[in-house]
Write a protein that holds these residues in place. Structure first.
Motif, mmCIF file in Angstrom:
data_model
loop_
_atom_site.group_PDB
_atom_site.id
_atom_site.type_symbol
_atom_site.label_atom_id
_atom_site.label_comp_id
_atom_site.label_asym_id
_atom_site.label_seq_id
_atom_site.Cartn_x
_atom_site.Cartn_y
_atom_site.Cartn_z
ATOM 1 N N ARG A 117 0.818 -1.187 0.000
ATOM 2 C CA ARG A 117 0.000 0.000 0.000
ATOM 3 C C ARG A 117 0.859 1.247 0.000
ATOM 4 O O ARG A 117 1.901 1.287 0.627
ATOM 5 C CB ARG A 117 -0.853 0.047 1.265
ATOM 6 C CG ARG A 117 -2.077 -0.740 1.095
ATOM 7 C CD ARG A 117 -2.962 -0.551 2.311
ATOM 8 N NE ARG A 117 -3.849 -1.660 2.296
ATOM 9 C CZ ARG A 117 -5.115 -1.567 1.959
ATOM 10 N NH1 ARG A 117 -5.653 -0.437 1.707
ATOM 11 N NH2 ARG A 117 -5.854 -2.625 1.899
ATOM 12 N N ASP A 172 -2.482 -3.118 8.158
ATOM 13 C CA ASP A 172 -2.579 -2.257 6.982
ATOM 14 C C ASP A 172 -3.028 -0.864 7.400
ATOM 15 O O ASP A 172 -3.767 -0.704 8.384
ATOM 16 C CB ASP A 172 -3.585 -2.809 5.969
ATOM 17 C CG ASP A 172 -3.084 -4.075 5.289
ATOM 18 O OD1 ASP A 172 -1.873 -4.148 4.997
ATOM 19 O OD2 ASP A 172 -3.900 -4.977 5.054
ATOM 20 N N TYR A 203 -5.085 2.527 6.291
ATOM 21 C CA TYR A 203 -6.161 2.987 5.423
ATOM 22 C C TYR A 203 -6.308 4.494 5.555
ATOM 23 O O TYR A 203 -6.079 5.059 6.626
ATOM 24 C CB TYR A 203 -7.483 2.309 5.811
ATOM 25 C CG TYR A 203 -7.452 0.810 5.619
ATOM 26 C CD1 TYR A 203 -7.905 0.237 4.441
ATOM 27 C CD2 TYR A 203 -6.955 -0.031 6.617
ATOM 28 C CE1 TYR A 203 -7.878 -1.143 4.259
ATOM 29 C CE2 TYR A 203 -6.910 -1.398 6.439
ATOM 30 C CZ TYR A 203 -7.383 -1.949 5.263
ATOM 31 O OH TYR A 203 -7.342 -3.308 5.075
ATOM 32 N N LYS A 207 -15.118 -0.918 4.693
ATOM 33 C CA LYS A 207 -15.284 -1.667 3.445
ATOM 34 C C LYS A 207 -14.416 -2.926 3.446
ATOM 35 O O LYS A 207 -14.836 -3.983 2.983
ATOM 36 C CB LYS A 207 -14.949 -0.792 2.247
ATOM 37 C CG LYS A 207 -15.211 -1.487 0.933
ATOM 38 C CD LYS A 207 -15.006 -0.574 -0.245
ATOM 39 C CE LYS A 207 -15.337 -1.313 -1.529
ATOM 40 N NZ LYS A 207 -15.209 -0.450 -2.700
ATOM 41 N N ALA A 208 -13.196 -2.817 3.977
ATOM 42 C CA ALA A 208 -12.323 -3.989 4.071
ATOM 43 C C ALA A 208 -12.947 -5.065 4.963
ATOM 44 O O ALA A 208 -12.800 -6.257 4.710
ATOM 45 C CB ALA A 208 -10.947 -3.586 4.597
#
Length: 75
Positions: free
Chosen positions: A1, A44, A46, A54-55
Motif C-alpha cells: 500500500r 494495513d 487505510y 469496506k475492508a
C-alpha cells in the motif's frame, strides 16, 4: 500500500491519534488504531474509516456510522 493522504483537520468526531476504536463485528472484536494520517487495521494503513469498514464488510458503508462515531454522541 502507498501512504494515505493526510486526514482533514478539525473533524471533532475522531479521537486523537494513538486512540484505538473497538467494535464488535460478526462475533469478534475489531480494533482500529487512529494514526496522525490514517487508520491502522490488521497491519494495513487505510486513508479513511470508510475504507476500513469496506475492508471488513466487503461493501461500502459510512465509517463514522460503522464505528459509531456519530457527532451528537460525543461529550
Amino acid at each position: 500500500r502507498t501512504s494515505p493522504p493526510p486526514r482533514e483537520k478539525g473533524d471533532d468526531r475522531l479521537p486523537p491519534p494513538g486512540s484505538v476504536l473497538t467494535r464488535a463485528y460478526k462475533g469478534g472484536m475489531v480494533q482500529v488504531k487512529v494514526l496522525p494520517h490514517g487508520f491502522e487495521y490488521a497491519g494495513d494503513v487505510y486513508a479513511s474509516l470508510s475504507a476500513v469498514a469496506k475492508a471488513l464488510t466487503g461493501s461500502h458503508c459510512n465509517g463514522f456510522l460503522f464505528f459509531q462515531l456519530n457527532k451528537g454522541d460525543r461529550a
